[in-house]
Design an enzyme around this catalytic site. Structure first.
Site, PDB file in Angstrom:
ATOM      1  N   ASP A 104       2.232   3.165 -25.476  1.00  0.00           N
ATOM      2  CA  ASP A 104       3.316   3.506 -24.541  1.00  0.00           C
ATOM      3  C   ASP A 104       4.444   4.209 -25.273  1.00  0.00           C
ATOM      4  O   ASP A 104       4.998   5.187 -24.774  1.00  0.00           O
ATOM      5  CB  ASP A 104       3.841   2.242 -23.840  1.00  0.00           C
ATOM      6  CG  ASP A 104       5.110   2.581 -23.076  1.00  0.00           C
ATOM      7  OD1 ASP A 104       5.020   3.419 -22.168  1.00  0.00           O
ATOM      8  OD2 ASP A 104       6.197   2.081 -23.435  1.00  0.00           O
ATOM      9  N   HIS A 144      12.694  -7.566 -15.974  1.00  0.00           N
ATOM     10  CA  HIS A 144      12.874  -6.196 -16.474  1.00  0.00           C
ATOM     11  C   HIS A 144      13.678  -5.408 -15.458  1.00  0.00           C
ATOM     12  O   HIS A 144      13.387  -5.439 -14.260  1.00  0.00           O
ATOM     13  CB  HIS A 144      11.516  -5.522 -16.686  1.00  0.00           C
ATOM     14  CG  HIS A 144      11.632  -4.099 -17.130  1.00  0.00           C
ATOM     15  ND1 HIS A 144      11.831  -3.755 -18.447  1.00  0.00           N
ATOM     16  CD2 HIS A 144      11.633  -2.942 -16.437  1.00  0.00           C
ATOM     17  CE1 HIS A 144      11.921  -2.443 -18.545  1.00  0.00           C
ATOM     18  NE2 HIS A 144      11.811  -1.919 -17.329  1.00  0.00           N
ATOM     19  N   ARG A 189       6.247  12.227 -22.866  1.00  0.00           N
ATOM     20  CA  ARG A 189       6.707  12.422 -21.472  1.00  0.00           C
ATOM     21  C   ARG A 189       8.155  12.873 -21.439  1.00  0.00           C
ATOM     22  O   ARG A 189       8.550  13.699 -20.619  1.00  0.00           O
ATOM     23  CB  ARG A 189       6.547  11.106 -20.696  1.00  0.00           C
ATOM     24  CG  ARG A 189       5.094  10.760 -20.381  1.00  0.00           C
ATOM     25  CD  ARG A 189       4.975   9.335 -19.859  1.00  0.00           C
ATOM     26  NE  ARG A 189       5.807   9.103 -18.713  1.00  0.00           N
ATOM     27  CZ  ARG A 189       6.349   7.929 -18.392  1.00  0.00           C
ATOM     28  NH1 ARG A 189       6.128   6.863 -19.148  1.00  0.00           N
ATOM     29  NH2 ARG A 189       7.090   7.808 -17.336  1.00  0.00           N
ATOM     30  N   SER A 249       3.801   2.184 -18.046  1.00  0.00           N
ATOM     31  CA  SER A 249       4.671   2.089 -19.212  1.00  0.00           C
ATOM     32  C   SER A 249       5.403   0.739 -19.226  1.00  0.00           C
ATOM     33  O   SER A 249       5.392   0.014 -20.226  1.00  0.00           O
ATOM     34  CB  SER A 249       5.682   3.251 -19.162  1.00  0.00           C
ATOM     35  OG  SER A 249       6.717   3.058 -20.075  1.00  0.00           O
ATOM     36  N   LYS A 258       4.046  -3.004 -21.706  1.00  0.00           N
ATOM     37  CA  LYS A 258       4.897  -3.703 -22.686  1.00  0.00           C
ATOM     38  C   LYS A 258       5.090  -5.152 -22.275  1.00  0.00           C
ATOM     39  O   LYS A 258       5.049  -6.062 -23.098  1.00  0.00           O
ATOM     40  CB  LYS A 258       6.277  -3.032 -22.749  1.00  0.00           C
ATOM     41  CG  LYS A 258       6.253  -1.656 -23.357  1.00  0.00           C
ATOM     42  CD  LYS A 258       7.622  -1.036 -23.390  1.00  0.00           C
ATOM     43  CE  LYS A 258       8.064  -0.539 -22.052  1.00  0.00           C
ATOM     44  NZ  LYS A 258       8.545   0.812 -21.971  1.00  0.00           N
TER      45      LYS A 258
HETATM   46  N1  URA Z   1      11.168   2.648 -18.509  1.00  0.00           N
HETATM   47  C1  URA Z   1      10.021   2.516 -19.187  1.00  0.00           C
HETATM   48  O1  URA Z   1       9.850   1.573 -19.958  1.00  0.00           O
HETATM   49  N2  URA Z   1       9.062   3.440 -19.010  1.00  0.00           N
HETATM   50  C2  URA Z   1       9.177   4.475 -18.169  1.00  0.00           C
HETATM   51  O2  URA Z   1       8.269   5.262 -18.044  1.00  0.00           O
HETATM   52  C3  URA Z   1      10.379   4.615 -17.471  1.00  0.00           C
HETATM   53  C4  URA Z   1      11.364   3.666 -17.655  1.00  0.00           C
END
Ligand code: URA
Length: 443
Positions: free
Chosen positions: A169, A90, A176, A191, A195
């Site tokens: 999320d 990621h 947010r 967050s 995932k």
């Molecule tokens: N990327 C994400 O998936 N979540 C965040 O809070 C910030 C960047």
């Protein structure tokens, strides 16, 4: 880890406790997320909770609890039927970051299963899904069943986040985004990890970017985020490590969907820019190490390089593209991808060295040409973008080409050219070298 907690505290009381700096228990955090999903915690209460976390932080125990509560708000994939180790990567997002497109087939060609779920571009940052969709026919919207079947058959699938993974999320991020609470390390950590943990992976490698074009502008903040991701990921039972990488200037020479996909495919042909090669092989080596395929990073890197040299990574990419409905001929002839027809070239106004290629400004310039989106519902133009002819540190003479811009609407070219020109600085002194890889952070 703190379990239980005082029974029966109401949601307003929990918000007040966090606002005043108390540590919440696992049960309290799970209760808030459960309530958010079943409607008993309203959006305004959840936003207030996020703001309380923004100011008071959460420790690692609380962040693990929030991560697991959000992971469990939806489906958690079980990939247990696949024997091979399952590892994803990621990136926290940048400009010209096309690494996933060459990285995934390289790692899969080395025997690791890569269930890669990626995102779309927003603002100055690009998204892997948009880049892949520049390949005619390529589908990123596989169902969970198709995703699992392709992982078993091909060992790799590149898809978008499905709605049933970590839905808490998705809803919390939307709040947010409009309440000034994105830039919080515990919230970003939970967050990203919620995932990824829902994907059914064994290990995760993070590319935490730092600099002008990144989410984290300072090395101290990026290190703090990387440490939090690694620690919380480990506490959640996964092997997680992170590379801290420079994002002051774009990666490689291209920004924009088809342009970037072409450049990423060149890496699989043993070509492509040096910084993109370095980043791709370092991340591949870290993934192979995390998978347990190689113990030493040097051997892992050699193995990843061999997968490109012997053509197995290229063959894996053909399989992935075919399996997802794309035209595999593109893999062999990457420059087939169509580019937008209105073009202009920006030239150096003086002799000197390229001292700055401002990733943030170039990202916005590319977005303005149509390659990105300012709102999540906007469409992107796959053929638009910027091809740089120089990298930071290169020597140029007056009149040399610095960048070529591509847009489908002529009216976009002029403003894009102005923004691109102001993002490139030429100076008299050669700037000091900046490596892409700044540090590796493990548990
Ligand atoms: N990327 C994400 O998936 N979540 C965040 O809070 C910030 C960047």
């Amino acid at each position: 880890m703190a379990k239980g907690g005082r029974p029966g505290l109401s949601v307003p009381e929990l918000i007040v406790r966090k606002r005043d700096g108390a540590k919440l228990t696992d049960d309290e955090i799970h209760g808030i997320v459960r309530g958010f999903m079943n409607g008993s915690v309203t959006d305004y209460q959840m936003s207030a909770f996020a703001m309380a976390v923004y100011f008071q932080q959460m420790d690692f125990d609380e962040t693990v609890a929030l991560t697991l509560a959000m992971r469990d708000s939806g489906k958690v994939l079980d990939l247990g039927v696949i024997d091979a180790p399952k590892v994803d990567k990621h990136s926290t997002g940048g400009v010209g970051d096309k690494v996933s497109i060459c990285l995934a087939p390289i790692v899969a060609a080395c025997g690791v299963t890569v269930p890669m779920m990626s995102g779309r571009g927003l603002g100055h940052t690009g998204g892997t899904l948009d880049k892949l969709e520049a390949i005619p026919g390529f589908r990123v919207d596989l169902s969970v069943r198709e995703f699992r079947a392709q992982l078993r058959r091909v060992g790799c699938a590149l898809i978008g986040q499905t709605a049933d993974l970590a839905p808490a999320d998705k809803r919390l991020y939307a709040l947010r985004d409009v309440t000034g609470t994105v830039e919080s390390i515990p919230l970003i950590t939970s967050s990203i990890l919620s995932k990824k943990l829902a994907e059914g992976i064994d290990a995760l490698v993070l590319d935490v970017k730092v600099g002008r074009g990144a989410f984290m502008k300072t090395e101290a903040d990026a290190r703090a985020l990387a440490r939090s991701l690694v620690r919380v990921g480990n506490l959640a039972g996964k092997r997680v490590s992170a590379l801290l990488t420079d994002m002051n200037s774009p990666i490689g020479y291209t920004i924009g969907n088809a342009l970037e996909t072409t450049e990423a495919l060149e890496i699989l042909h043993g070509e492509g820019p040096e910084d993109l090669r370095q980043l791709s092989f370092e991340l591949a080596a870290e993934m192979l190490r995390a998978a347990g395929v190689e113990r030493s990073k040097a051997r892992a890197r050699r193995r990843a390089e061999s997968a490109v040299e012997d053509g197995s990574a290229l063959e894996k990419m053909r399989e992935i593209v075919s399996a997802q409905g794309g035209d595999p001929a593109v893999v062999d002839a990457p420059d087939r991808l169509a580019l937008a027809r209105h073009r202009t070239t920006i030239r150096a106004a003086q002799d000197g060295y390229v001292t700055k290629l401002d990733a943030l400004e170039l990202g916005y310039a590319s977005m303005g040409l149509g390659a990105g989106r300012s709102r999540s519902e906007d469409a992107v133009d796959w053929g638009a973008g910027i091809r740089l002819h120089v990298q930071r540190g290169d020597r140029v003479r007056k009149g040399d080409a610095l960048a070529t811009l591509y847009a489908s609407r002529r009216a976009l070219v002029g403003p894009g050219a102005d923004r691109t020109a102001s993002a490139i600085r030429i100076g008299r002194r050669r700037p000091s070298r900046q490596d892409r890889i700044i540090a590796t952070i493990r548990s």
